[in-house]
Design a protein around this motif. Sequence first.
Motif, PDB file in Angstrom:
ATOM      1  N   TRP A 294       8.066  14.735  -3.499  1.00  0.00           N
ATOM      2  CA  TRP A 294       6.704  14.197  -3.446  1.00  0.00           C
ATOM      3  C   TRP A 294       6.371  13.443  -4.737  1.00  0.00           C
ATOM      4  CZ3 TRP A 294       2.427  15.619  -6.560  1.00  0.00           C
ATOM      5  CH2 TRP A 294       1.208  15.039  -6.178  1.00  0.00           C
ATOM      6  N   LYS A 295       6.798  13.956  -5.870  1.00  0.00           N
ATOM      7  CA  LYS A 295       6.450  13.346  -7.153  1.00  0.00           C
ATOM      8  C   LYS A 295       7.294  12.116  -7.475  1.00  0.00           C
ATOM      9  CE  LYS A 295       5.659  14.510 -12.015  1.00  0.00           C
ATOM     10  NZ  LYS A 295       6.351  13.354 -12.626  1.00  0.00           N
ATOM     11  N   GLU A 296       8.581  12.141  -7.139  1.00  0.00           N
ATOM     12  CA  GLU A 296       9.485  11.110  -7.633  1.00  0.00           C
ATOM     13  C   GLU A 296      10.012  10.147  -6.566  1.00  0.00           C
ATOM     14  OE1 GLU A 296       9.847  10.619 -10.678  1.00  0.00           O
ATOM     15  OE2 GLU A 296       9.132  12.488 -11.557  1.00  0.00           O
ATOM     16  N   VAL A 297       9.796  10.443  -5.279  1.00  0.00           N
ATOM     17  CA  VAL A 297      10.416   9.613  -4.246  1.00  0.00           C
ATOM     18  C   VAL A 297       9.954   8.158  -4.316  1.00  0.00           C
ATOM     19  CG1 VAL A 297       8.671  10.101  -2.473  1.00  0.00           C
ATOM     20  CG2 VAL A 297      11.006   9.491  -1.799  1.00  0.00           C
ATOM     21  N   GLY A 298       8.694   7.925  -4.616  1.00  0.00           N
ATOM     22  CA  GLY A 298       8.200   6.557  -4.687  1.00  0.00           C
ATOM     23  C   GLY A 298       8.843   5.773  -5.809  1.00  0.00           C
ATOM     24  N   TRP A 299       9.005   6.425  -6.949  1.00  0.00           N
ATOM     25  CA  TRP A 299       9.617   5.762  -8.101  1.00  0.00           C
ATOM     26  C   TRP A 299      11.093   5.468  -7.833  1.00  0.00           C
ATOM     27  CZ3 TRP A 299       7.249   3.622 -12.097  1.00  0.00           C
ATOM     28  CH2 TRP A 299       7.998   3.253 -13.208  1.00  0.00           C
ATOM     29  N   ASN A 300      11.796   6.430  -7.233  1.00  0.00           N
ATOM     30  CA  ASN A 300      13.211   6.218  -6.916  1.00  0.00           C
ATOM     31  C   ASN A 300      13.387   5.150  -5.838  1.00  0.00           C
ATOM     32  OD1 ASN A 300      13.893   8.228  -8.739  1.00  0.00           O
ATOM     33  ND2 ASN A 300      13.934   9.835  -7.177  1.00  0.00           N
ATOM     34  N   THR A 301      12.408   5.048  -4.943  1.00  0.00           N
ATOM     35  CA  THR A 301      12.484   4.041  -3.886  1.00  0.00           C
ATOM     36  C   THR A 301      12.503   2.632  -4.449  1.00  0.00           C
ATOM     37  OG1 THR A 301      11.344   5.504  -2.318  1.00  0.00           O
ATOM     38  CG2 THR A 301      11.330   3.153  -1.822  1.00  0.00           C
ATOM     39  N   ILE A 302      11.778   2.424  -5.550  1.00  0.00           N
ATOM     40  CA  ILE A 302      11.722   1.098  -6.164  1.00  0.00           C
ATOM     41  C   ILE A 302      13.112   0.620  -6.551  1.00  0.00           C
ATOM     42  CG2 ILE A 302      10.848  -0.177  -8.158  1.00  0.00           C
ATOM     43  CD1 ILE A 302       8.386   1.590  -8.103  1.00  0.00           C
ATOM     44  N   VAL A 303      13.948   1.545  -7.029  1.00  0.00           N
ATOM     45  CA  VAL A 303      15.306   1.177  -7.443  1.00  0.00           C
ATOM     46  C   VAL A 303      16.086   0.595  -6.270  1.00  0.00           C
ATOM     47  CG1 VAL A 303      17.483   2.062  -8.370  1.00  0.00           C
ATOM     48  CG2 VAL A 303      15.303   2.930  -9.250  1.00  0.00           C
ATOM     49  N   TYR A 304      16.005   1.265  -5.120  1.00  0.00           N
ATOM     50  CA  TYR A 304      16.763   0.801  -3.956  1.00  0.00           C
ATOM     51  C   TYR A 304      16.153  -0.453  -3.337  1.00  0.00           C
ATOM     52  CZ  TYR A 304      18.894   5.353  -4.492  1.00  0.00           C
ATOM     53  OH  TYR A 304      19.547   6.443  -5.015  1.00  0.00           O
ATOM     54  N   LEU A 305      14.839  -0.570  -3.388  1.00  0.00           N
ATOM     55  CA  LEU A 305      14.214  -1.807  -2.902  1.00  0.00           C
ATOM     56  C   LEU A 305      14.634  -2.996  -3.756  1.00  0.00           C
ATOM     57  CD1 LEU A 305      10.590  -0.641  -2.024  1.00  0.00           C
ATOM     58  CD2 LEU A 305      12.300  -1.533  -0.437  1.00  0.00           C
ATOM     59  N   GLY A 306      14.740  -2.763  -5.075  1.00  0.00           N
ATOM     60  CA  GLY A 306      15.207  -3.817  -5.959  1.00  0.00           C
ATOM     61  C   GLY A 306      16.636  -4.237  -5.632  1.00  0.00           C
ATOM     62  N   ALA A 307      17.472  -3.246  -5.306  1.00  0.00           N
ATOM     63  CA  ALA A 307      18.857  -3.557  -4.934  1.00  0.00           C
ATOM     64  C   ALA A 307      18.912  -4.334  -3.622  1.00  0.00           C
ATOM     65  CB  ALA A 307      19.665  -2.267  -4.825  1.00  0.00           C
ATOM     66  N   MET A 308      18.002  -4.044  -2.704  1.00  0.00           N
ATOM     67  CA  MET A 308      18.003  -4.723  -1.406  1.00  0.00           C
ATOM     68  C   MET A 308      17.606  -6.188  -1.534  1.00  0.00           C
ATOM     69  SD  MET A 308      16.319  -1.772   1.015  1.00  0.00           S
ATOM     70  CE  MET A 308      17.091  -0.163   1.146  1.00  0.00           C
ATOM     71  N   THR A 309      16.800  -6.517  -2.532  1.00  0.00           N
ATOM     72  CA  THR A 309      16.405  -7.914  -2.713  1.00  0.00           C
ATOM     73  C   THR A 309      17.589  -8.796  -3.126  1.00  0.00           C
ATOM     74  OG1 THR A 309      15.787  -7.509  -5.030  1.00  0.00           O
ATOM     75  CG2 THR A 309      14.065  -7.260  -3.360  1.00  0.00           C
ATOM     76  N   ALA A 310      18.651  -8.158  -3.653  1.00  0.00           N
ATOM     77  CA  ALA A 310      19.827  -8.925  -4.082  1.00  0.00           C
ATOM     78  C   ALA A 310      20.816  -9.169  -2.947  1.00  0.00           C
ATOM     79  CB  ALA A 310      20.531  -8.188  -5.222  1.00  0.00           C
TER      80      ALA A 310
ATOM     81  N   PHE B  79       0.828  -1.202   0.000  1.00  0.00           N
ATOM     82  CA  PHE B  79       0.000   0.000   0.000  1.00  0.00           C
ATOM     83  C   PHE B  79       0.871   1.264   0.000  1.00  0.00           C
ATOM     84  CE2 PHE B  79      -2.093   3.405   2.412  1.00  0.00           C
ATOM     85  CZ  PHE B  79      -3.217   3.599   1.631  1.00  0.00           C
ATOM     86  N   THR B  80       1.906   1.270   0.846  1.00  0.00           N
ATOM     87  CA  THR B  80       2.791   2.427   0.923  1.00  0.00           C
ATOM     88  C   THR B  80       3.534   2.644  -0.385  1.00  0.00           C
ATOM     89  OG1 THR B  80       3.116   1.990   3.284  1.00  0.00           O
ATOM     90  CG2 THR B  80       4.684   3.470   2.213  1.00  0.00           C
ATOM     91  N   GLN B  81       3.998   1.558  -1.001  1.00  0.00           N
ATOM     92  CA  GLN B  81       4.677   1.675  -2.283  1.00  0.00           C
ATOM     93  C   GLN B  81       3.751   2.255  -3.345  1.00  0.00           C
ATOM     94  OE1 GLN B  81       6.571  -2.570  -2.129  1.00  0.00           O
ATOM     95  NE2 GLN B  81       7.695  -1.415  -3.672  1.00  0.00           N
ATOM     96  N   THR B  82       2.539   1.749  -3.404  1.00  0.00           N
ATOM     97  CA  THR B  82       1.588   2.208  -4.418  1.00  0.00           C
ATOM     98  C   THR B  82       1.269   3.687  -4.249  1.00  0.00           C
ATOM     99  OG1 THR B  82       0.603   0.008  -4.518  1.00  0.00           O
ATOM    100  CG2 THR B  82      -0.685   1.835  -5.411  1.00  0.00           C
ATOM    101  N   VAL B  83       0.968   4.091  -3.015  1.00  0.00           N
ATOM    102  CA  VAL B  83       0.622   5.487  -2.757  1.00  0.00           C
ATOM    103  C   VAL B  83       1.801   6.408  -3.052  1.00  0.00           C
ATOM    104  CG1 VAL B  83      -0.004   7.133  -0.952  1.00  0.00           C
ATOM    105  CG2 VAL B  83      -1.146   4.921  -1.064  1.00  0.00           C
TER     106      VAL B  83
END
Length: 312
Positions: A182-198, A118-122
Amino acid sequence: MSQATTLNKRKTFWQLLFSQRQLVLMSLPFVLYIILFKFVPLWGWTMAFQNFKPAKGFFDQQWVGFAKFAFLFKDKEFLLSLRNTIGMSLISTALGYITAITIAVFLNEVQFIGIKRFTQTVSYLPHFLSWIIVTGLVANVLSVEDGILNNILLFFGLIDKPVQWLATPRYFWPIIGWTYVWKEVGWNTIVYLGAMTAIDPNLYEAAEIDGCGRIRKIWHVTLPGIKPTIIIMMIMSAGHILDANFEMPYFLKNGMIEDVASTIDIYVLKYGFKQFDFALATAAGIFKNVVNILLLIVANFIAKNAGEERLI
């Protein structure tokens, strides 16, 4: 190198190209697109070295060398635009990195998948809004007459009268920076979450056995694990230092904040399409692109010498 070796290498190259002909054909439209819309227009850069007049032919133009570039560095308006562009870019970049990494770390620690999704989507939905819409939202939120921010501050007694957010120079750069977050933080967060999965889960288990709590595991495992991604993102950001957002400064600026709102892109628009000085506008655009390329190369070189991840 012998002639026979050279011929064998050429033969191998064409054989490899033929064996992958489907991929070559698939990539051909994209290559043509880049050539047509990225490289062919570079011919227009010649205008920066001319006293360009649209009514004259190419061979009838007056060549002035680097006179337009020299004028840029004597023009107070351009130097002011350069300062504003760098200031807004640095604020937006710094805030963007800090908030994106922080949110990614927190989301990585959340155990409830539903809350995490939910937090990621919002957080990344604003990425799909155009900057024009975002600019309108910011103008409404910060409005003096009925802006929600002023209404909230007045309700809690934090201010005595509405604040003119968009008419006070010292507020303008932070507004640009936090709006970008506010506009881009969620999109940029995905990059780091993807790196954390590795990151290897065994590292967390080893850290826990050694007595590390959650904070120490973040500091000694998570952050070092995404360090290569952070470095790569910083290198890429270095190539956009002079690419401050165009829409927000252009539509939010007014006479009272003109000195802090003008950017290089607005300068190019003013001289290219309003004063028809295409040569000066082209020179300003070339300066911006050349500086961005040099900053990208320097950042990549520094990362290489420091033994960090790099683009090439």
